[in-house]
Design a protein around this motif. Structure first.
Motif, PDB file in Angstrom:
ATOM      1  N   UNK A 521      20.243   0.532  54.268  1.00 16.19           N
ATOM      2  CA  UNK A 521      19.639   0.472  55.605  1.00 16.19           C
ATOM      3  C   UNK A 521      18.424   1.367  55.679  1.00 16.19           C
ATOM      4  N   UNK A 522      18.548   2.572  55.135  1.00 20.51           N
ATOM      5  CA  UNK A 522      17.400   3.480  55.081  1.00 20.51           C
ATOM      6  C   UNK A 522      16.320   2.919  54.171  1.00 20.51           C
ATOM      7  N   UNK A 523      16.738   2.240  53.084  1.00 17.75           N
ATOM      8  CA  UNK A 523      15.765   1.654  52.174  1.00 17.75           C
ATOM      9  C   UNK A 523      14.921   0.593  52.870  1.00 17.75           C
ATOM     10  N   UNK A 524      15.557  -0.259  53.657  1.00 13.07           N
ATOM     11  CA  UNK A 524      14.820  -1.315  54.357  1.00 13.07           C
ATOM     12  C   UNK A 524      13.836  -0.707  55.350  1.00 13.07           C
ATOM     13  N   UNK A 525      14.262   0.316  56.071  1.00 10.85           N
ATOM     14  CA  UNK A 525      13.366   0.967  57.041  1.00 10.85           C
ATOM     15  C   UNK A 525      12.178   1.615  56.347  1.00 10.85           C
ATOM     16  N   UNK A 526      12.443   2.292  55.218  1.00  4.25           N
ATOM     17  CA  UNK A 526      11.357   2.973  54.510  1.00  4.25           C
ATOM     18  C   UNK A 526      10.399   1.983  53.885  1.00  4.25           C
ATOM     19  N   UNK A 527      10.916   0.954  53.233  1.00  7.05           N
ATOM     20  CA  UNK A 527      10.037  -0.026  52.595  1.00  7.05           C
ATOM     21  C   UNK A 527       9.234  -0.828  53.615  1.00  7.05           C
ATOM     22  N   UNK A 528       9.847  -1.122  54.748  1.00  6.41           N
ATOM     23  CA  UNK A 528       9.107  -1.824  55.801  1.00  6.41           C
ATOM     24  C   UNK A 528       7.987  -0.938  56.349  1.00  6.41           C
ATOM     25  N   UNK A 529       8.254   0.358  56.440  1.00 10.26           N
ATOM     26  CA  UNK A 529       7.213   1.279  56.922  1.00 10.26           C
ATOM     27  C   UNK A 529       6.060   1.374  55.932  1.00 10.26           C
ATOM     28  N   UNK A 530       6.367   1.273  54.643  1.00  7.09           N
ATOM     29  CA  UNK A 530       5.335   1.346  53.607  1.00  7.09           C
ATOM     30  C   UNK A 530       4.743  -0.026  53.273  1.00  7.09           C
ATOM     31  N   UNK A 531       5.184  -1.075  53.984  1.00  7.07           N
ATOM     32  CA  UNK A 531       4.727  -2.455  53.729  1.00  7.07           C
ATOM     33  C   UNK A 531       5.018  -2.885  52.292  1.00  7.07           C
ATOM     34  N   UNK A 532       6.168  -2.483  51.780  1.00  7.31           N
ATOM     35  CA  UNK A 532       6.573  -2.819  50.408  1.00  7.31           C
ATOM     36  C   UNK A 532       7.871  -3.601  50.393  1.00  7.31           C
ATOM     37  N   UNK A 533       8.184  -4.285  51.499  1.00  7.40           N
ATOM     38  CA  UNK A 533       9.429  -5.019  51.595  1.00  7.40           C
ATOM     39  C   UNK A 533       9.361  -6.279  50.739  1.00  7.40           C
ATOM     40  N   UNK A 534      10.437  -6.536  49.997  1.00 12.08           N
ATOM     41  CA  UNK A 534      10.497  -7.720  49.160  1.00 12.08           C
ATOM     42  C   UNK A 534      10.836  -8.957  49.996  1.00 12.08           C
TER      43      UNK A 534
END
Length: 973
Positions: A521-534
């Motif tokens: 859950x934290x990973x999704x929030x962090x990657x979405x914030x960095x625009x690096x979501x798969x």
């Protein structure tokens, strides 16, 4: 070599006209133009000009119309015309009223000036003054006092004017500079006296240029290579055969007879024909089998195909010398033209290697390294072609010229055999290229002590903090506590890396704290914030990878947190997720599919279809407890779905939990009162447990509460199973009063009478049933078979004729008609009926199978089966027939393949299972028979001509699928 083209290959100069210099231009004769005709008259031209002016909306021209008096000497000289437009520069302009007025004014001015010039040349000065005075009077509309104006109007006799002088000058110029047409005018006139023979004897103009002359000479000297077949034939024609030929294998004829074709070996032709048919059947199997169902016409493994190509190596003796010479010449030209081109040197060296000249290959690549010292590929090729000692020297020279080449450093390391020397080379490489991840990884792999490897990785992550691979490798070598610290540092250094977050989630699973800390859950929030979501598909791939490595909880966490990312409520989320789960099941990733179903059920709780596919997954790839659990949740979410209730009750009953099954059905009654499926399931449960009285009471209650035709049919079938035909007959008569259109009730009534030997009553029941239900094919078949059973074949034909009129284009009725004639030993009529049937129903596998197996000779079965496969697409009955043909020919592997294809096409056809099991009884192993029997029980087939006759028999009502399979095998013909 000069780059200038030869004369004939150069581009022609601008405005070049072929043949113009030597006067070889064409000319036009009267035959080209056609017969001459008189042009339009002056009046017609005036009318045309006036009409054109009217169409343009302008006044008719007046300047150069009737008043124009054009002199014969006023011809426009071609020298003064526009070269681009021989008509005039303004020929395309619109001629309006202003143009007409301007032309008229200019014409008047020209005429007055001409008169004045002529008068000045021909008359005295006093007359000129009088003329000027007369002109002035005309301008002011005054009458002239002089009366001699008319005496000077005619000035034509004076022939010494300027126009005459100009005409003489022009004629003199034309005499001195005649045109080409005028020069050849006398020659053209003399052509009229040339005869036809002289015209025919005129030689063609030949092309005497050097290029064409050389080409023609080369054509005369061209020769053609004789094919190898001609040479081989000439060699064999004079060869003596010293072997003894088998008389049975070859006919006793002379070679001359065989040469001119007067004798034919039919045995060889038949063998070749059988071989061709086998190949075509195999091709048809590939094109019409399972691959075509999946959407591909052929079955090619691209990976295996490429692998086989990579394994293909040409030996020196297999390469043609001519090809090597041609390619060598080409490559020499390449490296001479561009010696700095490293791929040319590499290709030349590999050519010599293929030709078996390894020394020449080494020399060529050595020269290539001299010309291309900065090329990694050239140095690597040089290292590969040399032995180990020379390769080390070459690698040292290569690194001197390319000290920052990672590939060269790694190749130099691999040349060393002592691990100490390997480490020394890698340390020097790290000094030169500290940012190379590949060199750091090689150095770590050489360390045998984990502590030294950790030190190297720690240093590597300091030097290359953006390398995720090095961070993850260091975390794997650390303890769980230190691994958390390493992953936190990696996350800070590379915030866009999803691999670090997945590794952290797997670490939490390994430590047993996956349920406490939701890392994903934290990973999704962090990657979405960095625009690096798969993307969703990429996350599913990562989840499947975790499942393959045993991290099931991490797999579920990835699916739970990422499956719905990027999908709105307007999207077809349910269909998308079902496709994702199906794809995962196809790849064998059942935990991923289970997680996808679980997430989908959280969103769509009341969707029965999702619960069904989830239960099917647990039934096929899960445990009994997991299946019960999912079904219990399903009936809670969808209490009105009788299918889920029945599945749960069936699973409980098959597991031996009869009381639990009764409890489930009781709960189902509360949620779905008066549901016939639940009533019948309760009856089946009690009947299978030998609780006859209780089952009879349930049926009576069901007829009262939910008295559908199906309940009545089950009631009659239950009484027949118990052997009480009187009770069954009473029930069927009552049911027919309520449901006179129920086909199965009429069939059961006739079968009861037929079993009791009361054929007239059975005939009456079938006859009444066919009148009530004329579209029922099974009812017509029962009526026909009854007539045939009592020996009235004519009546059976009549019944089938009426049936085909009532139900046209039905393959079963046509097949039964053919079988009636065949059983009556009327083969000719059977073939006639089969021909008509195939014309009316050409795509029926049942008809083709009947024709191939019973109406064709043994030698004609395979060609007919090939024809049938081309016309009938994917029919399991036809596939079984082809398998039986191979079985008869003792080609067991082919027969097994075709049986399996038939089962894959339709696993619900019980006859296919029976034929395959019968085949395995004779030619299979015990393990294979058990496997086929287990798959048949799992598939639970319900259809099939012989299968249904066995399964519907009241005496076999309590038998299982495996017993029905064996009984069907015993009845197959």
């Amino acid at each position: 070599m000069s780059g200038r083209k030869d004369f004939l290959s150069q581009q022609a100069p601008e405005n070049y006209v072929a043949g113009l210099g030597r006067g070889a231009t064409g000319f036009t004769t009267r035959s080209d133009l056609g017969p001459a005709r008189e042009g339009p008259s002056e009046e017609q031209m005036k009318e045309l000009l006036a009409k054109r002016a009217q169409q343009l909306g302008a006044a008719p021209p007046t300047a150069y119309g009737a008043t124009e008096k054009k002199d014969d000497n006023d011809d426009d000289d071609e020298r003064f015309q526009d070269p681009e437009n021989e008509v005039g520069l303004f020929a395309n302009g619109a001629y309006d009223r202003d143009d007409d007025e301007a032309d008229r004014i200019y014409q008047e001015v020209d005429e007055k000036m001409d008169r004045r010039r002529k008068i000045r040349r021909l008359v005295s000065p006093s007359l000129i003054l009088a003329l000027n005075f007369h002109t002035a009077c005309e301008a002011y509309n005054l009458s002239s006092p002089l009366g001699f104006a008319g005496q000077i109007t005619d000035l034509k006799p004076f022939d010494t004017s300027r126009e005459a002088r100009e005409r003489e000058q022009r004629e003199e110029y034309e005499r001195n500079n005649p045109k080409i047409q005028q020069q050849f005018a006398d020659l053209k006139r003399s052509l009229a006296s040339v005869s036809d023979e002289d015209w025919a004897n005129i030689p063609e103009v030949g092309d005497l240029t050097g290029k064409n002359r050389r080409t023609k000479q080369n054509l005369r000297q061209r020769f053609y290579a004789v094919p190898d077949s001609v040479i081989a034939g000439a060699r064999d024609s004079t060869q003596f055969d010293t072997s003894v030929q088998d008389e049975a294998a070859a006919p006793n004829v002379s070679s001359a007879d065989n040469a001119d074709g007067t004798m034919t070996n039919f045995a060889d032709i038949g063998a070749a024909r059988d071989k061709v048919l086998r190949v075509r059947l195999d091709q048809a199997a590939q094109g019409s089998g399972i691959d075509s169902v999946a959407g591909s016409a052929t079955n090619i493994d691209p990976k295996g195909y490429l692998t086989s190509l990579s394994k293909t190596e040409l030996k020196a003796g297999e390469v043609e010398v001519g090809d090597v010479k041609r390619v060598r010449t080409l490559l020499e030209s390449v490296i001479k033209t561009n010696p700095k081109h490293a791929p040319g040197w590499i290709a030349a060296a590999r050519l010599e290697e293929v030709a078996g000249k390894i020394v020449a290959a080494r020399n060529v690549i050595a020269r290539g390294c001299e010309f291309c010292p900065k090329s990694e590929d050239a140095w690597l090729e040089n290292i590969r072609l040399n032995d180990n000692e020379n390769a080390k020297i070459i690698a040292a020279n290569a690194i001197k010229n390319n000290d920052r080449s990672t590939r060269l450093w790694i190749e130099a390391m691999r040349l060393e055999t002592d691990p100490r020397f390997k480490k020394r080379v890698l340390r020097r490489a790290i000094d030169h290229i500290p940012q190379s991840v590949a060199i750091w990884k090689e150095a770590v792999n050489l360390e045998e002590d984990p502590a030294d490897a950790r030190l190297l990785l720690a240093k590597a992550t300091e030097v290359i903090p953006l390398s995720v691979e090095l961070w993850l490798a260091l975390a794997r070598l650390e303890t769980p506590e230190n691994a958390q610290k390493v992953l936190n540092k990696a996350r800070m250094a590379v915030p866009t890396s999803y691999e670090v977050w997945i590794a952290a989630a797997r670490l939490q699973e390994q430590m047993g704290t996956a349920n406490k800390v939701n890392v994903m859950k934290r990973a999704v929030q962090s990657l979405a914030r960095e625009s690096a979501m798969l993307k969703r598909e990429e996350w599913i791939t990562e989840a499947e990878k975790c499942e393959g490595e045993g991290a099931v909880l991490t797999c579920q966490a990835i699916i739970r947190e990422t499956l719905g990312y990027g999908l709105d409520e307007d999207d077809d989320r349910k269909e998308v997720w079902m496709e994702d789960a199906k794809a995962s099941i196809g790849r064998g990733k059942y935990e991923t599919a289970r997680a996808i179903y679980a997430y989908a059920l959280r969103i769509f709780v009341n969707k029965k279809s999702i619960w069904l596919v989830a239960a099917d997954l647990e039934k096929n790839h899960g445990t009994k407890e997991s299946l019960w659990q999912i079904l219990e949740k399903a009936v809670e979410a969808c209490p009105q779905s009788e299918v889920l209730w029945l599945m749960l009750a069936k699973e409980k009953w098959q597991s031996g939990e009869t009381d639990d099954a009764r409890r489930v059905l009781a709960l189902a009654f509360k949620q779905n009162p008066n549901n016939e499926d639940i009533w019948l399931a309760a009856v089946k449960l009690e009947a299978d447990n030998k609780q006859t009285a209780q089952a009879r009471e349930l049926l009576q209650a069901a007829r009262q509460e939910a008295g559908t035709d199906r309940v009545w049919i089950k009631s009659v079938a239950f009484e027949r199973q118990l052997g009480d035909d009187e009770a069954a007959l009473d029930l069927v008569n009552l049911a027919l009063q309520i449901y006179p259109k129920a086909v199965k009730l009429w069939m059961m009534k006739g079968q009861i009478y037929e079993a009791a030997g009361k054929f007239p009553q059975a005939r009456e029941a079938y006859s009444t049933g066919t009148r009530a239900c004329p579209k029922s094919v099974p009812l017509w078949l029962l009526a026909s078979r009854l007539e045939e059973k009592v020996g009235v074949v004519v009546k059976a034909r009549s019944v089938l004729d009426r049936a085909r009129l009532a139900v046209p284009k039905n393959a079963e009725l046509w097949t039964e008609s053919v079988r009636v004639e065949r059983r009556a030993n009327n083969a000719a009529q059977a073939k006639n009926l089969m021909a008509k049937a195939l014309q009316e129903v050409p795509n029926s596998g049942l008809l083709w199978s009947e024709s191939i197996w019973h109406l064709e000779a043994r030698t004609q079965r395979k060609p007919r089966s090939l024809e049938a496969i081309k016309k009938v697409d994917n029919d399991p009955i036809l596939f079984v027939t082809v398998a039986r043909i191979f079985w008869a020919e003792r080609r067991l592997e082919k027969a097994s393949t075709w049986f399996e294809k038939a089962i894959m096409l339709d696993s619900d056809l019980g006859d296919t299972w029976a034929w395959y099991y019968k085949f395995l009884v004779q030619h299979g192993t015990d393990e294979k028979r058990e496997d086929v029997s287990a798959k048949c029980v799992l598939s639970e087939p319900k259809h099939g001509e012989v299968w249904q006759s066995v399964a519907k028999d009241p005496r076999n009502a309590s038998k299982g699928t495996e017993e029905i399979l064996k009984l069907t095998v015993s009845k197959l013909e």
